[in-house]
Design a protein around this motif. Structure first.
Motif, PDB file in Angstrom:
ATOM      1  N   ILE A  15       0.774  -1.307   0.056  1.00  0.00           N
ATOM      2  CA  ILE A  15      -0.042   0.087  -0.134  1.00  0.00           C
ATOM      3  C   ILE A  15       0.939   1.211  -0.048  1.00  0.00           C
ATOM      4  N   LEU A  16       1.755   1.333   0.868  1.00  0.00           N
ATOM      5  CA  LEU A  16       2.723   2.575   1.094  1.00  0.00           C
ATOM      6  C   LEU A  16       3.641   2.554  -0.264  1.00  0.00           C
ATOM      7  N   ASN A  17       3.667   1.742  -0.827  1.00  0.00           N
ATOM      8  CA  ASN A  17       4.642   2.039  -2.219  1.00  0.00           C
ATOM      9  C   ASN A  17       3.871   2.215  -3.430  1.00  0.00           C
ATOM     10  N   ALA A  18       2.382   1.892  -3.367  1.00  0.00           N
ATOM     11  CA  ALA A  18       1.616   2.336  -4.149  1.00  0.00           C
ATOM     12  C   ALA A  18       1.272   3.907  -3.936  1.00  0.00           C
ATOM     13  N   ILE A  19       1.213   4.249  -2.681  1.00  0.00           N
ATOM     14  CA  ILE A  19       1.078   5.700  -2.306  1.00  0.00           C
ATOM     15  C   ILE A  19       2.348   6.515  -2.709  1.00  0.00           C
ATOM     16  N   ARG A  20       3.474   5.904  -2.575  1.00  0.00           N
ATOM     17  CA  ARG A  20       4.761   6.654  -3.183  1.00  0.00           C
ATOM     18  C   ARG A  20       4.421   6.808  -4.767  1.00  0.00           C
ATOM     19  N   ILE A  21       4.039   6.042  -5.409  1.00  0.00           N
ATOM     20  CA  ILE A  21       3.934   6.156  -6.829  1.00  0.00           C
ATOM     21  C   ILE A  21       2.904   7.491  -7.021  1.00  0.00           C
ATOM     22  N   LEU A  22       1.992   7.371  -6.442  1.00  0.00           N
ATOM     23  CA  LEU A  22       0.691   8.317  -6.328  1.00  0.00           C
ATOM     24  C   LEU A  22       1.573   9.838  -6.036  1.00  0.00           C
ATOM     25  N   ASN A  23       2.346   9.714  -4.995  1.00  0.00           N
ATOM     26  CA  ASN A  23       3.049  11.154  -4.542  1.00  0.00           C
ATOM     27  C   ASN A  23       3.717  11.601  -5.671  1.00  0.00           C
ATOM     28  N   ILE A  24       4.691  10.746  -6.327  1.00  0.00           N
ATOM     29  CA  ILE A  24       5.426  11.312  -7.440  1.00  0.00           C
ATOM     30  C   ILE A  24       4.760  11.803  -8.744  1.00  0.00           C
ATOM     31  N   ILE A  25       3.762  10.970  -9.278  1.00  0.00           N
ATOM     32  CA  ILE A  25       2.536  11.575 -10.049  1.00  0.00           C
ATOM     33  C   ILE A  25       1.980  12.689  -9.821  1.00  0.00           C
ATOM     34  N   ALA A  26       1.781  13.042  -8.364  1.00  0.00           N
ATOM     35  CA  ALA A  26       1.178  14.209  -8.097  1.00  0.00           C
ATOM     36  C   ALA A  26       2.438  15.556  -7.966  1.00  0.00           C
ATOM     37  N   LEU A  27       3.071  15.268  -7.778  1.00  0.00           N
ATOM     38  CA  LEU A  27       4.439  16.166  -7.511  1.00  0.00           C
ATOM     39  C   LEU A  27       4.870  16.570  -8.989  1.00  0.00           C
ATOM     40  N   LEU A  28       4.832  15.496  -9.889  1.00  0.00           N
ATOM     41  CA  LEU A  28       5.160  15.908 -11.447  1.00  0.00           C
ATOM     42  C   LEU A  28       3.982  16.668 -12.065  1.00  0.00           C
ATOM     43  N   ASP A  29       2.848  16.390 -11.466  1.00  0.00           N
ATOM     44  CA  ASP A  29       1.862  17.327 -11.976  1.00  0.00           C
ATOM     45  C   ASP A  29       1.951  18.716 -11.460  1.00  0.00           C
ATOM     46  N   ILE A  30       2.346  18.762 -10.338  1.00  0.00           N
ATOM     47  CA  ILE A  30       2.695  20.312  -9.848  1.00  0.00           C
ATOM     48  C   ILE A  30       3.913  20.871 -10.692  1.00  0.00           C
ATOM     49  N   ILE A  31       4.878  20.168 -11.038  1.00  0.00           N
ATOM     50  CA  ILE A  31       6.126  20.613 -11.816  1.00  0.00           C
ATOM     51  C   ILE A  31       5.376  20.939 -13.042  1.00  0.00           C
ATOM     52  N   ALA A  32       4.683  20.328 -13.717  1.00  0.00           N
ATOM     53  CA  ALA A  32       3.829  20.730 -15.307  1.00  0.00           C
ATOM     54  C   ALA A  32       3.165  21.878 -15.023  1.00  0.00           C
ATOM     55  N   ALA A  33       2.320  22.114 -13.929  1.00  0.00           N
ATOM     56  CA  ALA A  33       1.614  23.140 -13.912  1.00  0.00           C
ATOM     57  C   ALA A  33       2.292  24.476 -13.534  1.00  0.00           C
ATOM     58  N   CYS A  34       3.473  24.139 -12.682  1.00  0.00           N
ATOM     59  CA  CYS A  34       4.224  25.161 -12.803  1.00  0.00           C
ATOM     60  C   CYS A  34       5.073  25.796 -13.987  1.00  0.00           C
ATOM     61  N   ALA A  35       5.369  24.952 -14.827  1.00  0.00           N
ATOM     62  CA  ALA A  35       5.987  25.275 -15.906  1.00  0.00           C
ATOM     63  C   ALA A  35       5.013  26.057 -16.899  1.00  0.00           C
ATOM     64  N   LEU A  36       3.446  25.588 -16.941  1.00  0.00           N
ATOM     65  CA  LEU A  36       2.671  26.188 -17.681  1.00  0.00           C
ATOM     66  C   LEU A  36       2.500  27.513 -17.454  1.00  0.00           C
ATOM     67  N   MET A  37       2.239  27.808 -15.995  1.00  0.00           N
ATOM     68  CA  MET A  37       2.059  28.982 -15.398  1.00  0.00           C
ATOM     69  C   MET A  37       3.182  29.999 -15.662  1.00  0.00           C
ATOM     70  N   LEU A  38       4.217  29.430 -16.002  1.00  0.00           N
ATOM     71  CA  LEU A  38       5.502  30.219 -16.081  1.00  0.00           C
ATOM     72  C   LEU A  38       5.753  30.682 -17.609  1.00  0.00           C
ATOM     73  N   VAL A  39       5.153  29.946 -18.278  1.00  0.00           N
ATOM     74  CA  VAL A  39       4.881  30.273 -19.762  1.00  0.00           C
ATOM     75  C   VAL A  39       3.877  31.441 -20.081  1.00  0.00           C
ATOM     76  N   LYS A  40       2.865  31.041 -19.391  1.00  0.00           N
ATOM     77  CA  LYS A  40       1.712  31.839 -19.477  1.00  0.00           C
ATOM     78  C   LYS A  40       1.453  33.083 -18.744  1.00  0.00           C
ATOM     79  N   ILE A  41       2.724  33.400 -17.946  1.00  0.00           N
ATOM     80  CA  ILE A  41       2.698  34.554 -16.944  1.00  0.00           C
ATOM     81  C   ILE A  41       2.611  35.963 -17.641  1.00  0.00           C
TER      82      ILE A  41
END
Length: 248
Positions: A15-41
């Protein structure tokens, strides 16, 4: 309660290793969102530099958390970032992800990041980053208490790393740390040796003392004469010429 947590250690590994994968996906999503907002600033305001810096910092923190979730550099995080190490569980990770999710939601309150300006797909990407970050924050916080056993010092990160044998690993590690600590304390104590300590020697030189025997014969007489002559007698003033002027 302890037996219940021991029984959860085996499934907790999966369970915790599955949560680890979801954590990485959520953090990658935040990085993509920051890059998008940086371009559209928006460059209309003079404070766009600080807005861009906030996006860069958010992405940098997300990358740092991804590295902490990977099974690498464990000793580095244990010694330099103990709140993200094996002994701390997921409480700090959950709090930071909550802050990141709130920050992403706050960035949607501008005209440059509105749905009309970004488009439905990009706007939904940023929205999903905030939602995933807050959901995973709550999941990490719950998992940190469910799979931890504070009585024996087992954290949720221990269970995620070792599974059902987490308690045995922690007990062995604690025992080895105690032995190492006792050995270092014993080695640090000063050692005293009676053989290596030089004895204090007297500063006065030692000379042989020669004792002569009693004097006999001439030696005794000469010593007696020397004692008698050394004692000078006071002359009788009655015989002094000054007292008898007729005799001069």
């Amino acid at each position: 309660m302890a037996s219940l947590k021991e029984s959860l250690a085996g499934p907790g590994f999966v369970i915790l290793n599955a949560i680890r994968i979801l954590n990485i996906i959520a953090l990658l999503d935040i990085i993509a969102a920051c890059a998008l907002m940086l371009v559209k600033i928006s460059l209309l305001s003079n404070f766009f530099v600080f807005e861009a810096a906030s996006h860069v910092i958010t992405a940098g923190v997300s990358i740092f958390l991804i590295i902490s979730e990977l099974p690498f550099c464990r000793n580095y995080f244990d010694h330099n970032w103990p709140l993200l190490g094996q002994e701390a569980g997921f409480i700090t990770l959950a709090l930071v992800m909550m802050i990141l999710g709130v920050s992403v939601f706050g960035d949607l309150n501008t005209d440059a990041t509105s749905q009309e300006s970004l488009g439905p797909s990009f706007w939904q990407l940023i929205l999903s980053a905030g939602i995933l970050a807050m959901i995973m924050s709550a999941i990490n916080l719950i998992a940190s208490f469910v799979f931890a056993d504070s009585d024996i010092g087992v954290t949720a990160r221990h269970v995620r790393a070792y599974g059902a044998v987490a308690s045995q690993k922690v007990v062995k590690r604690t025992a080895s740390q105690r032995v190492f600590r006792l050995s270092t304390e014993r080695d640090s104590l000063p050692k005293y040796s009676t053989e290596s300590t030089p004895r204090r020697q007297s500063s006065m030189p030692r000379f042989p003392v020669k004792i002569t025997g009693p004097m006999k014969g001439e030696d005794a007489a000469s010593s007696k004469y020397s004692r008698e002559t050394s004692e000078v007698a006071v002359p009788n003033l009655a015989h002094h010429p000054a007292l008898h002027p007729g005799h001069v």
